[in-house]
Design a protein around this motif. Structure first.
Motif, PDB file in Angstrom:
ATOM      1  N   GLN B 125       0.838  -1.190   0.000  1.00 58.27           N
ATOM      2  CA  GLN B 125       0.000   0.000   0.000  1.00 58.27           C
ATOM      3  C   GLN B 125       0.878   1.247   0.000  1.00 58.27           C
ATOM      4  N   GLU B 126       0.519   2.216  -0.842  1.00 59.27           N
ATOM      5  CA  GLU B 126       1.190   3.514  -0.825  1.00 59.27           C
ATOM      6  C   GLU B 126       0.260   4.505  -0.160  1.00 59.27           C
ATOM      7  N   ASN B 127       0.825   5.340   0.726  1.00 58.72           N
ATOM      8  CA  ASN B 127      -0.011   6.334   1.390  1.00 58.72           C
ATOM      9  C   ASN B 127       0.864   7.361   2.098  1.00 58.72           C
ATOM     10  N   PHE B 128       0.210   8.311   2.759  1.00 56.57           N
ATOM     11  CA  PHE B 128       0.959   9.271   3.563  1.00 56.57           C
ATOM     12  C   PHE B 128       1.464   8.604   4.833  1.00 56.57           C
ATOM     13  N   THR B 129       2.455   9.203   5.445  1.00 57.11           N
ATOM     14  CA  THR B 129       3.015   8.639   6.672  1.00 57.11           C
ATOM     15  C   THR B 129       1.954   8.442   7.752  1.00 57.11           C
ATOM     16  N   GLY B 133       0.936   4.986   9.463  1.00 53.38           N
ATOM     17  CA  GLY B 133       1.166   4.817  10.902  1.00 53.38           C
ATOM     18  C   GLY B 133      -0.078   4.296  11.614  1.00 53.38           C
ATOM     19  N   GLU B 134      -1.221   4.872  11.253  1.00 51.60           N
ATOM     20  CA  GLU B 134      -2.470   4.403  11.867  1.00 51.60           C
ATOM     21  C   GLU B 134      -2.676   2.915  11.602  1.00 51.60           C
ATOM     22  N   GLN B 135      -2.514   2.551  10.350  1.00 48.33           N
ATOM     23  CA  GLN B 135      -2.770   1.150   9.990  1.00 48.33           C
ATOM     24  C   GLN B 135      -1.755   0.219  10.628  1.00 48.33           C
ATOM     25  N   LEU B 136      -0.532   0.708  10.787  1.00 42.23           N
ATOM     26  CA  LEU B 136       0.470  -0.122  11.446  1.00 42.23           C
ATOM     27  C   LEU B 136       0.063  -0.373  12.898  1.00 42.23           C
ATOM     28  N   ARG B 137      -0.363   0.655  13.578  1.00 38.09           N
ATOM     29  CA  ARG B 137      -0.773   0.503  14.973  1.00 38.09           C
ATOM     30  C   ARG B 137      -1.974  -0.405  15.088  1.00 38.09           C
ATOM     31  N   ARG B 138      -2.901  -0.288  14.144  1.00 34.92           N
ATOM     32  CA  ARG B 138      -4.112  -1.100  14.206  1.00 34.92           C
ATOM     33  C   ARG B 138      -3.861  -2.538  13.782  1.00 34.92           C
ATOM     34  N   GLY B 139      -2.667  -2.841  13.344  1.00 32.54           N
ATOM     35  CA  GLY B 139      -2.386  -4.214  12.926  1.00 32.54           C
ATOM     36  C   GLY B 139      -2.851  -4.508  11.520  1.00 32.54           C
ATOM     37  N   GLU B 140      -3.185  -3.441  10.758  1.00 34.73           N
ATOM     38  CA  GLU B 140      -3.639  -3.686   9.393  1.00 34.73           C
ATOM     39  C   GLU B 140      -2.469  -3.737   8.423  1.00 34.73           C
ATOM     40  N   LEU B 141      -1.330  -3.231   8.885  1.00 38.32           N
ATOM     41  CA  LEU B 141      -0.078  -3.370   8.129  1.00 38.32           C
ATOM     42  C   LEU B 141       0.952  -3.989   9.067  1.00 38.32           C
ATOM     43  N   ASP B 142       1.908  -4.705   8.479  1.00 40.07           N
ATOM     44  CA  ASP B 142       2.930  -5.344   9.308  1.00 40.07           C
ATOM     45  C   ASP B 142       4.194  -4.493   9.376  1.00 40.07           C
ATOM     46  N   ALA B 143       4.491  -3.747   8.326  1.00 33.11           N
ATOM     47  CA  ALA B 143       5.700  -2.925   8.296  1.00 33.11           C
ATOM     48  C   ALA B 143       5.443  -1.759   7.359  1.00 33.11           C
ATOM     49  N   ILE B 144       6.080  -0.635   7.643  1.00 32.67           N
ATOM     50  CA  ILE B 144       5.950   0.516   6.746  1.00 32.67           C
ATOM     51  C   ILE B 144       7.321   1.122   6.515  1.00 32.67           C
ATOM     52  N   VAL B 145       7.504   1.622   5.317  1.00 31.54           N
ATOM     53  CA  VAL B 145       8.748   2.311   4.979  1.00 31.54           C
ATOM     54  C   VAL B 145       8.434   3.800   4.944  1.00 31.54           C
ATOM     55  N   VAL B 146       9.052   4.545   5.870  1.00 40.04           N
ATOM     56  CA  VAL B 146       8.773   5.969   6.013  1.00 40.04           C
ATOM     57  C   VAL B 146      10.083   6.707   6.236  1.00 40.04           C
ATOM     58  N   ALA B 147       9.967   8.016   6.435  1.00 45.22           N
ATOM     59  CA  ALA B 147      11.172   8.809   6.687  1.00 45.22           C
ATOM     60  C   ALA B 147      11.370   9.003   8.178  1.00 45.22           C
ATOM     61  N   ASP B 148      12.615   8.983   8.595  1.00 39.94           N
ATOM     62  CA  ASP B 148      12.990   9.249   9.968  1.00 39.94           C
ATOM     63  C   ASP B 148      12.710  10.721  10.239  1.00 39.94           C
ATOM     64  N   PRO B 149      12.343  11.176  11.428  1.00 39.79           N
ATOM     65  CA  PRO B 149      12.038  10.339  12.574  1.00 39.79           C
ATOM     66  C   PRO B 149      10.604   9.818  12.543  1.00 39.79           C
ATOM     67  N   PHE B 150      10.437   8.601  13.022  1.00 44.80           N
ATOM     68  CA  PHE B 150       9.088   8.049  13.145  1.00 44.80           C
ATOM     69  C   PHE B 150       8.994   7.404  14.525  1.00 44.80           C
TER      70      PHE B 150
END
Lengths: 305, 305
Positions: B125-129, B133-150
């Motif tokens: 999935q491509e989206n905004f950070t 982040g929301e989906q990662l916390r909710r367990g809907e994504l397993d990993a995300i590639v974003v820019a530091d700092p996160f």
DNA sequence: GGGTGTCAATAGTCATTGGCTATCGAAAAT
DNA sequence: ATTTTCGATAGCCAATGACTATTGACACCC
């Protein structure tokens, strides 16, 4: 792998909270915690992802929980089967009855037993004593109604009733002159017997002294069933001896046939029910015996229990 | 109710012999005997009729055994699922990547990761950070590639690579005269930015002093994606700053567009992968990180591990 | 930013269970 | 009559699964 563990998995999958899931399972939270941890390390899989926020199923945990639910479902059906099978008067009773009793007992027995045990259908078979005995031993029949004595290893019996014998004669036969016959009156008469295999044949032979001597049955004519014998007698082929319960089921005004009882104590046989000592539904046998007591064939003599 | 007990029932039903059944279950005969007796009295049903001759199933026992077999079958399927789910590199990985990285990283990453973990399909999935982040916390994504700092509670990150920024200018723009730009060269230029929500916009603003002053972005033109910005620059609408990995994916001989790097240490951003600390397949994350290392976008600067 | 509350994990204890060996008892077979 | 077969019983022991009490990690909140 324990059904309890599966229940834990399914419940936690639904509740997503260890405390609540434990409560639903009626165990403490640590119990659930430890049990699930054990399951996970036995499988080598993480089923639940625990974060401080909440408890989530992993994809593989999702599959496992779904399958666990299926297992529990099937096991619930098993328990249901067990519950329903608890009543010994539910489920078929496989009953064998010898040829010379079945037609005269069953018409009264069946409704009587049905009243006592409406959910116990009868699987009936008529046959010779030896055949019934084999099937009883093999577990293909649950109970058989035969004549005493019936002794076999592992088989027990219970008396049902005593059945006097009676003579049937063609009209005009000399013996019809007597109202009551003595057993010795039979000596020298032309006696029609049932074919070999019918235990009733042997009982008649035993009851009539002259027949049990060597060669005593030579020249005797044979019929294949009591009904055949009845018609052979009516046509003048000779006299015969039949269970009185059979004779009384026939039309009383038959012009060609005369019925004569024997003087007491006349020949008779005891009818018993036999079943495997290990048969697990003695209540079903009890019901059968009581049903027979309520539905005795005419002129049968009840046996005191 | 235990699966072991069900196994006993099924085996004895097949073997009809306590000794042999016990052997098949790898237990002693008394164990089997006691266990089955217990089951029977718990159910209140006789499942097996034991006589000295042999062991026979009762009709209800037959039903129970059949159902027990079904339960065992389902539980075997469960174990099979568990066995197959054991490998952390089997099963999908749900990966999110921000808009300004995905098109330039994924074409190289996907085959690299597929080589390392052929049985781990990617759900992308491509989206905004923030969305990722929301989906990662909710367990809907397993990993995300974003820019530091996160930084998020319960979320951990690992550096992937550093990505320098570069300027793109329309051909003929005064700054194209310089081979290398200094960050302060940008001051006063007509800068095209990405729309709000793109974290890259904020990174550019941070990297360019004059933009971070109040009202610094007023009057700046905005594009909805890097590709849009590229075309706007090419059409002379202004200059812009983009990740160099994006710029290098574009045709080098574009007559309308000029690329200029910054003098060291120029503006750049660190690209990281983030996952829940509780994510149960760290090996999958490892594989992902190694695959990224093997498939760095052109000009990305590797981070020492 | 140091309490406070929530929630799962851990420690330690105990009763129950499920397994074993040895032996019995009943029934068949020789 | 003796032996053999086979399931049931007795007595013992280790493993299991459940409990209570406590810890540790993490948000949340004033």
């Amino acid at each position: 792998m324990t059904l309890t563990e599966l229940r834990y998995i399914v419940t936690l999958a639904r509740e997503r909270h260890f405390g609540r899931a434990a409560e639903k399972c009626h165990v403490s939270q640590p119990t659930l915690s430890v049990a699930l941890k054990k399951v996970e390390q036995r499988f080598g899989i993480t089923l639940f992802e625990r974060s401080s926020a909440d408890v989530r199923l992993t994809p593989i945990g999702e599959q496992i929980a779904a399958q666990a639910e299926r297992v529990l479902e099937e096991s619930a059906r098993l328990q249901e089967i067990a519950r329903q099978g608890k009543n010994p008067l539910v489920g078929p009773l496989r009953l064998g009855v010898i040829f010379t009793i079945a037609p005269y007992l069953l018409p009264r027995l069946i409704p009587s037993l049905h009243a006592r045990a409406p959910d116990m259908p009868l699987h009936l078979q008529e046959n010779f004593t030896v055949r019934l005995g084999e099937q009883l031993r093999r577990g293909e029949l649950d109970a058989i109604v035969v004549a005493d004595p019936f002794v076999e290893p592992g088989i027990v019996t219970g008396a049902l009733y005593d059945e006097p014998f009676a003579a049937i004669l063609p009209s005009g036969h000399p013996l019809t002159a007597k109202e009551i016959l003595a057993p010795r009156d039979i000596v020298g008469e032309n006696l029609l017997l049932l074919g070999p295999g019918n235990c009733f044949r042997d009982q008649v032979v035993q009851a009539c002294p002259q027949l049990s001597e060597p060669g005593g049955t030579e020249g005797a004519r044979e019929g294949s069933s009591l009904e055949t014998v009845r018609h052979m007698v009516a046509s003048g082929a000779g006299m015969s001896i039949v269970p009185i319960s059979a004779a009384l089921s026939w039309p009383a005004q038959d012009e060609l046939l005369q019925l004569r009882r024997f003087s007491e104590p006349g020949p008779q046989r005891r009818v018993v029910v036999a079943w495997r000592a290990s048969f697990p539904r003695p209540q079903a046998i009890d019901a059968l015996r009581q049903a027979v007591a309520d539905a005795l064939p005419a002129s049968a003599v009840p046996v005191r229990r």
